[in-house]
Design a protein around this motif. Structure first.
Motif, mmCIF file in Angstrom:
data_model
loop_
_atom_site.group_PDB
_atom_site.id
_atom_site.type_symbol
_atom_site.label_atom_id
_atom_site.label_comp_id
_atom_site.label_asym_id
_atom_site.label_seq_id
_atom_site.Cartn_x
_atom_site.Cartn_y
_atom_site.Cartn_z
ATOM 1 N N TYR A 29 0.960 -1.330 0.180
ATOM 2 C CA TYR A 29 -0.017 0.010 0.069
ATOM 3 C C TYR A 29 0.846 1.253 -0.075
ATOM 4 N N ALA A 30 0.327 2.325 -0.704
ATOM 5 C CA ALA A 30 0.903 3.531 -0.766
ATOM 6 C C ALA A 30 0.160 4.451 0.188
ATOM 7 N N GLY A 31 -0.798 4.276 0.477
ATOM 8 C CA GLY A 31 -1.705 5.367 1.400
ATOM 9 C C GLY A 31 -2.497 4.571 2.393
ATOM 10 N N LEU A 32 -2.769 5.567 3.497
ATOM 11 C CA LEU A 32 -3.490 5.124 4.529
ATOM 12 C C LEU A 32 -4.285 5.950 5.016
ATOM 13 N N GLN A 33 -5.452 5.693 5.406
ATOM 14 C CA GLN A 33 -6.311 6.679 6.100
ATOM 15 C C GLN A 33 -7.383 6.054 7.104
ATOM 16 N N CYS A 34 -7.621 6.566 8.300
ATOM 17 C CA CYS A 34 -8.430 5.973 9.327
ATOM 18 C C CYS A 34 -8.642 7.060 10.103
ATOM 19 N N ASP A 35 -9.831 6.641 11.227
ATOM 20 C CA ASP A 35 -10.418 7.580 12.012
ATOM 21 C C ASP A 35 -9.882 7.063 13.350
ATOM 22 N N ILE A 36 -9.509 7.695 14.501
ATOM 23 C CA ILE A 36 -9.213 7.379 15.856
ATOM 24 C C ILE A 36 -9.927 7.929 16.659
ATOM 25 N N HIS A 37 -10.805 7.084 17.548
ATOM 26 C CA HIS A 37 -11.669 7.681 18.446
ATOM 27 C C HIS A 37 -10.951 7.321 19.852
ATOM 28 N N LEU A 38 -10.624 8.656 20.420
ATOM 29 C CA LEU A 38 -10.027 8.690 21.588
ATOM 30 C C LEU A 38 -10.984 9.137 23.093
ATOM 31 N N PRO A 39 -10.798 8.391 24.007
ATOM 32 C CA PRO A 39 -11.692 8.921 25.125
ATOM 33 C C PRO A 39 -11.530 10.155 25.511
ATOM 34 N N GLU A 40 -12.393 10.829 26.261
ATOM 35 C CA GLU A 40 -12.359 12.185 26.729
ATOM 36 C C GLU A 40 -11.198 12.239 27.651
ATOM 37 N N SER A 41 -10.425 11.512 28.187
ATOM 38 C CA SER A 41 -9.439 11.745 29.108
ATOM 39 C C SER A 41 -8.091 11.507 28.440
ATOM 40 N N LEU A 42 -8.086 11.256 27.137
ATOM 41 C CA LEU A 42 -6.780 11.222 26.363
ATOM 42 C C LEU A 42 -6.803 12.127 25.215
ATOM 43 N N HIS A 43 -5.756 12.787 24.905
ATOM 44 C CA HIS A 43 -5.703 13.730 23.744
ATOM 45 C C HIS A 43 -4.343 13.689 23.285
ATOM 46 N N LEU A 44 -4.731 13.810 21.913
ATOM 47 C CA LEU A 44 -3.556 13.539 20.810
ATOM 48 C C LEU A 44 -2.825 14.842 20.504
ATOM 49 N N VAL A 45 -1.562 15.040 20.637
ATOM 50 C CA VAL A 45 -0.555 16.052 20.459
ATOM 51 C C VAL A 45 -0.254 15.923 18.958
ATOM 52 N N GLU A 46 -1.161 16.544 18.149
ATOM 53 C CA GLU A 46 -1.413 16.571 16.767
ATOM 54 C C GLU A 46 0.107 16.963 15.827
ATOM 55 N N SER A 47 1.025 17.787 16.858
ATOM 56 C CA SER A 47 2.215 18.392 16.156
ATOM 57 C C SER A 47 3.415 17.191 16.386
ATOM 58 N N ARG A 48 2.939 16.049 16.831
ATOM 59 C CA ARG A 48 4.052 15.133 17.090
ATOM 60 C C ARG A 48 3.441 13.676 16.455
ATOM 61 N N ILE A 49 2.966 13.607 15.154
ATOM 62 C CA ILE A 49 2.791 12.478 14.453
ATOM 63 C C ILE A 49 4.273 12.028 13.657
ATOM 64 N N LEU A 50 4.874 10.948 14.039
ATOM 65 C CA LEU A 50 6.091 10.632 13.673
ATOM 66 C C LEU A 50 6.050 9.320 12.703
ATOM 67 N N PRO A 51 7.054 9.552 11.692
ATOM 68 C CA PRO A 51 6.934 8.339 10.912
ATOM 69 C C PRO A 51 7.885 7.273 11.339
ATOM 70 N N THR A 52 7.976 5.876 10.990
ATOM 71 C CA THR A 52 8.887 5.194 11.400
ATOM 72 C C THR A 52 9.611 4.631 10.033
ATOM 73 N N SER A 53 10.748 3.534 10.343
ATOM 74 C CA SER A 53 11.496 3.130 9.315
ATOM 75 C C SER A 53 10.727 2.707 8.132
ATOM 76 N N ARG A 54 9.592 2.149 8.282
ATOM 77 C CA ARG A 54 8.259 1.752 7.477
ATOM 78 C C ARG A 54 7.738 2.496 6.608
ATOM 79 N N SER A 55 7.976 3.919 7.168
ATOM 80 C CA SER A 55 7.020 4.949 6.239
ATOM 81 C C SER A 55 7.996 6.190 5.958
ATOM 82 N N ALA A 56 9.261 5.922 5.719
ATOM 83 C CA ALA A 56 10.124 7.080 5.425
ATOM 84 C C ALA A 56 9.853 7.436 4.256
#
Length: 685
Positions: A508-535
């Motif tokens: 696959y060359a692309g990925l899309q998903c919706d992530i549902h977090l509980p109210e007590s967890l918050h995503l730090v959107e500025s810190r989405i990091l690639p791995t060696s699989r997604s360079a």
């Protein structure tokens, strides 16, 4: 005393020679000597029998009505001269072919250890109303009970196959219980009184014409047949069944020609793995108003839905590439028909007589080739043709419709959805790779007549938008590949990094998903990091109005994620000061896109979140979960309960004993195993 014994012996011999009943202790091959009277009507046999004894019964005991062989052992036999047909070798436990063919039997008790009933063994026994099949039975031969007077039959779960015509034309047969195995061709053909049919979960295939002509058969529950692989030609034709639900038949791939033709079926649901449906499968089912077609089905065969009662709006399956001759012939109640983007051919008179049509929606950007007189009898001038390109307005047979160009901005690959597969399709076009299908007008987001990176940006904005009309998801699972977040622990107030993993057999060359977090967890959107699989990949996330985070991953070179398992990106989450027990993170609306713009839809996954206490790590360290030779293995230091979750969302509870545990019989694919507070992702191959 001597006179009394002689008299008793004389009476017994007289009974066997001249009377109507007999009790015989037999040794194999000697029934002709032990039961010399050919006029016997009732006999109980004990001891041993072989094919020679059954040959004697077949040829000589024409008046036989009752036979009890409960205490008989059938032994193997080899003969120099064929006894039945050309057969000279006879297995132990087998009642040979035609042994009781055409007898006037009214009662039969079979040997307790009978394993097989041969060809036409009881065929034509019209007076035989009932029979109990022994629990050791494994095979019922072709025509074994055809034309008998049986009123009901319960087939043991040990039976692996019911032969061709085994119970065909049993005019009084009203009830059948069949736990599993292979149902042979014409097995219950024209059993016109059959009204109760109970099929067990072990059924593997239903043969050609198996229940054809069972005109009293109205209700058949097929929903639980998880092992069913094939329904043969005409299997249920000319029955009275009112509905067909194959949606849970997870192994079913083939439905034969005319399988449900001429029935009373009003609605039909096909399983997602059905890839082949034969000619005329639902032909002349005039009560059929609706059917759901799986994406795996590539062709609508000739006459498939001809003369059915389909009405309202009808969507041809999204995986269909061709529509056969007369496929929808005389389906005059459908007002709207939708033709998916993969269709490249529509056959002769495929939609002739569809006089109720008012709208045709076509998605292929290349005009499909046509057979002769596709819409014969349709007032084309009164029908709107909604098409993605103006080429339809000039094409033969198409041009007679009222043309209306229509497409959805952003639906680049013209599949009716807007998602990451449209991004990879658009990038493929920019790279000069000529993707097909490709809708230029839908791709030109800013309308400047050029498709470039600016339009990719516009498409990303459409996908990240919360507009319900722009974002569409297929819903149905179309791949065993999986996107998930492993279970994790977090302390109140803690910030930590979590992995998003991709397990993929395809590239696959692309990925899309919706992530549902509980109210007590918050995503730090500025810190989405690639791995060696997604360079080289770009990751974009946007929070929706309901708090859901929509995530996109793509790259302008359209190269694939590296490898086939492990993390493809990392998210950073922060916990609130209070964490409720039982928190979960859901990942759904997942789309995986190839570099060619093809979309695949994995199942949703759920992640368990716990407060970090160290207990989970200790329990996990004492548990090993892995796959070996298509077997799931769980090794545990203590008894436990495990949850096995398949990609289609079904969940099974496993009992785990202390030590080594093995679980076989699983279908190939990815699974989540939850045990001892941790989740393990396993691939069964």
């Amino acid at each position: 005393m001597r006179r009394y014994l002689l008299l008793t012996a004389f009476v017994l011999v007289g009974t066997l020679c001249y009377g109507a009943t007999g009790l015989v202790f037999n040794t194999a091959g000697n029934l002709c000597s032990n039961l010399p009277s050919k006029g016997v009507t009732s006999v109980m046999i004990t001891g041993t029998m072989d094919a020679r004894d059954f040959k004697y019964i077949a040829d000589s005991l024409d008046r036989l009505k009752e036979v009890n062989m409960a205490n008989v052992t059938i032994v193997a036999c080899e003969t120099t001269v064929p006894l039945f047909g050309n057969q000279t070798s006879y297995a132990a436990g087998e009642i040979p072919a035609t042994s009781f063919f055409g007898k006037h039997l009214t009662a039969v008790v079979l040997p307790a250890r009978t394993t097989a009933i041969g060809y036409a063994a009881f065929a034509g026994c019209e007076r035989l109303k009932s029979i109990s099949l022994p629990p050791a039975l494994t095979t019922i031969g072709s025509y074994a009970f055809s034309g008998t007077g049986l009123t009901s039959i319960a087939i043991p779960k040990t039976v692996s196959s019911v032969g061709t015509g085994a119970f065909a034309r049993c005019a009084s047969l009203a009830s059948v219980s069949l736990p599993g195995g292979i149902v042979g061709d014409y097995a219950f053909l024209c059993d016109t009184m059959l009204s109760t049919l109970t099929l067990g979960p072990g059924i593997v295939s239903i043969g050609k014409g198996a229940f054809s002509g069972c005109s009293s058969l109205k209700d058949v529950d097929l929903t639980h047949l998880a092992k069913l692989e094939c329904i043969g030609d005409e299997a249920f034709s000319n029955t009275a069944i009112g509905s067909v639900d194959l949606s849970q038949c997870s192994s079913l791939t083939t439905i034969g020609a005319y399988a449900f033709a001429g029935t009373q079926v009003a609605s039909a649901k096909l399983g997602e793995r059905v890839s082949a449906m034969g000619e005329g499968a639902f032909y002349s089912d005039n009560k059929l108003t609706a059917i759901s077609m799986p994406t795996s089905m590539a062709r609508v065969e000739a006459l498939a839905f001809a003369s059915t009662g389909l009405d309202g709006s009808h969507a041809v399956g999204k995986g269909v590439t061709s529509i056969g001759d007369y496929a929808y012939y005389n389906v005059d109640r459908v007002s709207t028909i939708e033709i998916p983007y993969l269709v490249n051919y529509i056959g002769t008179r495929a939609m002739a007589g569809m006089t109720g049509l008012s709208l045709i929606k076509v998605h292929p950007t290349t005009v499909p080739a046509l057979g002769d007189s596709v819409w014969a009898g349709v007032d084309q001038a009164a029908v709107v043709l909604q098409a993605p390109t103006a080429a339809y307005s000039q094409a033969l047979q198409w041009s007679a419709f009222r043309f209306k160009q229509s497409y959805m901005k952003g639906d680049v690959n013209n599949d009716g959805y807007i998602n990451v597969s449209d991004i990879t399709s658009e990038i493929s076009y920019i790279l000069g790779q000529n993707p097909n299908p490709f809708n230029f007008d839908a791709a030109d987001d800013n309308g400047d007549g050029v498709v470039n990176v600016t339009d990719v940006t516009g498409l990303i904005n459409i996908i990240l938008s919360s507009s319900a009309t722009a974002i569409k998801n297929a819903g149905a699972v179309t791949t065993h590949d999986l996107v998930c977040i492993p279970d994790f622990s977090i302390k109140p107030g803690q910030t930590r990094t979590i992995d998003v993993e991709l397990s993929n057999a395809m590239r696959y060359a692309g990925l899309q998903c919706d992530i549902h977090l509980p109210e007590s967890l918050h995503l730090v959107e500025s810190r989405i990091l690639p791995t060696s699989r997604s360079a080289g990949f770009t990751f974009v996330a946007q929070r929706q109005s309901d708090g859901t985070v929509r995530l996109l991953a793509y790259n302008m070179a359209n190269h694939d994620f590296d490898g086939q398992d492990g993390a493809v990106l990392q998210l950073t989450v922060t916990a609130g000061t209070q964490l409720a027990p039982g928190l979960t993170v859901d990942v759904d609306n997942v789309v995986l896109a190839t570099g060619r713009g093809e979309a695949y839809y994995p199942a949703a996954t759920r992640t368990q979140v716990s407060s970090a206490t160290g207990v989970d790590d200790v329990s996990a360290s004492s548990t090993r979960v892995y796959a070996r030779h298509a077997v799931l293995v769980i090794e545990s230091n203590a008894p436990a309960s495990a949850q096995l979750v398949a990609v289609n969302g079904t969940s099974t509870t496993l009992n785990v004993e202390a030590g080594h545990n093995e679980y076989s019989g699983l279908n190939a694919g990815f699974y989540i195993v939850r045990v001892a507070g941790k989740s393990f992702k396993i691939a069964i191959k």
